[in-house]
Design an enzyme around this catalytic site. Structure first.
Site, PDB file in Angstrom:
ATOM      1  CE  LYS A 141      47.465  28.431  82.315  1.00  0.00           C
ATOM      2  NZ  LYS A 141      46.047  28.448  81.712  1.00  0.00           N
TER       3      LYS A 141
ATOM      4  CE  LYS B 252      54.332  30.969  79.291  1.00  0.00           C
ATOM      5  NZ  LYS B 252      53.813  32.089  80.228  1.00  0.00           N
TER       6      LYS B 252
HETATM    7  P1  NAD Z   1      50.115  39.467  76.327  1.00  0.00           P
HETATM    8  O1  NAD Z   1      51.151  39.346  75.374  1.00  0.00           O
HETATM    9  O2  NAD Z   1      48.690  39.988  75.432  1.00  0.00           O
HETATM   10  O3  NAD Z   1      50.241  40.618  77.209  1.00  0.00           O
HETATM   11  C1  NAD Z   1      51.423  40.859  77.975  1.00  0.00           C
HETATM   12  C2  NAD Z   1      51.193  42.275  78.387  1.00  0.00           C
HETATM   13  O4  NAD Z   1      52.570  42.406  79.310  1.00  0.00           O
HETATM   14  C3  NAD Z   1      51.398  43.257  77.378  1.00  0.00           C
HETATM   15  O5  NAD Z   1      50.604  44.385  77.556  1.00  0.00           O
HETATM   16  C4  NAD Z   1      52.839  43.772  77.323  1.00  0.00           C
HETATM   17  O6  NAD Z   1      52.948  45.284  77.037  1.00  0.00           O
HETATM   18  C5  NAD Z   1      53.291  43.641  78.902  1.00  0.00           C
HETATM   19  N1  NAD Z   1      54.722  43.721  79.274  1.00  0.00           N
HETATM   20  C6  NAD Z   1      55.546  42.711  78.600  1.00  0.00           C
HETATM   21  N2  NAD Z   1      56.900  43.307  79.099  1.00  0.00           N
HETATM   22  C7  NAD Z   1      56.597  44.115  80.202  1.00  0.00           C
HETATM   23  C8  NAD Z   1      57.389  44.702  81.145  1.00  0.00           C
HETATM   24  N3  NAD Z   1      58.579  44.567  81.366  1.00  0.00           N
HETATM   25  N4  NAD Z   1      56.586  45.440  82.071  1.00  0.00           N
HETATM   26  C9  NAD Z   1      55.479  45.825  81.903  1.00  0.00           C
HETATM   27  N5  NAD Z   1      54.693  45.372  81.038  1.00  0.00           N
HETATM   28  C10 NAD Z   1      55.213  44.293  80.229  1.00  0.00           C
HETATM   29  O7  NAD Z   1      49.668  38.155  76.998  1.00  0.00           O
HETATM   30  P2  NAD Z   1      48.339  37.476  77.687  1.00  0.00           P
HETATM   31  O8  NAD Z   1      47.756  36.708  76.570  1.00  0.00           O
HETATM   32  O9  NAD Z   1      47.592  38.765  78.354  1.00  0.00           O
HETATM   33  O10 NAD Z   1      48.938  36.549  78.900  1.00  0.00           O
HETATM   34  C11 NAD Z   1      49.644  36.994  79.954  1.00  0.00           C
HETATM   35  C12 NAD Z   1      49.972  35.732  80.744  1.00  0.00           C
HETATM   36  O11 NAD Z   1      48.763  34.923  81.082  1.00  0.00           O
HETATM   37  C13 NAD Z   1      50.942  34.662  80.063  1.00  0.00           C
HETATM   38  O12 NAD Z   1      51.684  34.121  81.250  1.00  0.00           O
HETATM   39  C14 NAD Z   1      50.072  33.634  79.286  1.00  0.00           C
HETATM   40  O13 NAD Z   1      50.493  32.311  79.365  1.00  0.00           O
HETATM   41  C15 NAD Z   1      48.944  33.701  80.734  1.00  0.00           C
HETATM   42  N6  NAD Z   1      47.385  33.122  80.125  1.00  0.00           N
HETATM   43  C16 NAD Z   1      46.961  33.780  79.026  1.00  0.00           C
HETATM   44  C17 NAD Z   1      45.605  33.247  78.643  1.00  0.00           C
HETATM   45  C18 NAD Z   1      45.035  33.914  77.480  1.00  0.00           C
HETATM   46  O14 NAD Z   1      44.071  33.544  76.914  1.00  0.00           O
HETATM   47  N7  NAD Z   1      45.510  34.740  76.788  1.00  0.00           N
HETATM   48  C19 NAD Z   1      44.996  32.391  79.327  1.00  0.00           C
HETATM   49  C20 NAD Z   1      45.401  31.954  80.701  1.00  0.00           C
HETATM   50  C21 NAD Z   1      46.762  32.385  81.035  1.00  0.00           C
END
Ligand code: NAD
Length: 295
Positions: free
Chosen positions: A170, A239
């Site tokens: 990834k 990140k």
């Molecule tokens: P985001 O910031 O939109 O969502 C993160 C969620 O985690 C939020 O709802 C937040 O409230 C919750 N959170 C944070 N700390 C917490 C805790 N201690 N307990 C419970 N909930 C908690 O992030 P995202 O864009 O959804 O990405 C999530 C993961 O997926 C990341 O690692 C990112 O790198 C990966 N990712 C994202 C995408 C994308 O297009 N957004 C694509 C592939 C991978």
């Protein structure tokens, strides 16, 4: 199928909705009450803590901002380990640091439970449509057990190796994606400076060898429209690049091209663009050329 999910952000919220639509019984935990309540309204079940969720759902998905939050969710006072049962399987879908994933996997195993790492690619559109690419590290038998669940979320599902292997590929994928986007932005900005029209440039690039997901999808939908809609933030991309670069550091591997790209991404973050969609890297490059790439 009963599956609990922790992390209901841009990705996790859509994944939970998708699983509900596929007939799964979905449990939820997130610090964001609004995100939880929206999904409860669609039929999901709210948990009071990660431990509570793990005690009620055999399969647990984590899709959180970073590995440190994942670790806290696992080992905290009301963490997953407090609620997991012998049949529990943790499916860790955060984009994460492979070496730490290996440690967490060993920790979970030592407690008598199972874990695979299964990060995703395909963005919010892929999460919504269930067309994500899912790359899995861990025991093959655990991967096979999780496959029907993963099939609700993705179309291209690959087991790539032992614990941490999913997170390794990834980070490498995103290093390519970030570098391609930055390189395409430079070429497009130079083209505009030389008097070319962005649509005409893309029409050629997308039917020629310079084509990529960035030129084919991100430029027409996010850049030329000037939407830059938030789906994957720039700080999350930085990140991912940090993870990839630290993997290279550990191997003393030369990374000429990716290092240059990494500097551009850090510059955009230093400009205060971390909370914007990652396609805002284009704005940062446009400023260096004093042009705008618009339709
Ligand atoms: P985001 O910031 O939109 O969502 C993160 C969620 O985690 C939020 O709802 C937040 O409230 C919750 N959170 C944070 N700390 C917490 C805790 N201690 N307990 C419970 N909930 C908690 O992030 P995202 O864009 O959804 O990405 C999530 C993961 O997926 C990341 O690692 C990112 O790198 C990966 N990712 C994202 C995408 C994308 O297009 N957004 C694509 C592939 C991978």
């Amino acid at each position: 199928m009963r599956v609990g999910i922790i992390g209901l952000g841009n990705m996790g919220g859509r994944m939970a909705k998708r699983m509900l639509g596929q007939g799964a019984e979905v449990g939820l935990y997130d610090l964001n009450e609004e995100a939880v309540n929206t999904l409860v309204g669609l039929g999901a079940e709210k948990a009071d803590s990660p431990a509570d969720l793990a005690s009620k759902f055999q399969y647990i998905i984590t899709v959180l901002p970073n590995v440190y939050i994942v670790k806290q969710t696992l080992v905290g006072e009301q963490g997953l380990l407090k609620g997991m049962k012998p049949e529990s399987l943790l499916i860790e879908m955060t984009t994460s640091i492979p070496s730490v994933t290996k440690e967490l996997n060993a920790l979970v195993k030592a407690e008598g439970f199972r874990m695979i790492d299964a990060p995703v690619s395909g963005g919010v559109k892929g999460a919504e449509a269930g067309t994500l690419s899912i790359m899995v590290g861990g025991e093959e038998s655990d991967f096979e057990e999780a496959r029907p669940l993963l099939a609700m979320l993705g179309q291209n599902i690959n087991h790539v190796g032992e614990a941490g292997a999913g997170h390794t590929i990834k980070a490498l994928n995103n290093m390519i994606s970030a570098t391609t986007l930055a390189a395409t932005a430079e070429a497009m900005a130079l083209g505009v400076k030389l008097g070319l029209e962005p649509e005409k440039m893309l029409a050629v690039i997308n039917t020629s060898t310079g084509r990529s997901f960035s030129s084919d999808f991100k430029f027409p939908n996010q850049v030329l429209t000037r939407k830059f809609e938030v789906g994957f933030t720039l700080d999350l991309m930085v990140k991912d690049l940090k993870i990839a670069m630290s993997m290279a550091e550990e191997e003393s591997a030369p990374m000429f091209i990716s290092s240059a790209s990494f500097q551009l991404w850090k510059r955009a973050m230093a400009e205060g663009r971390g909370g914007e969609d990652h396609t805002a890297i284009v704005k940062s490059i446009e400023e260096m050329f004093n042009v705008e790439i618009k339709g």
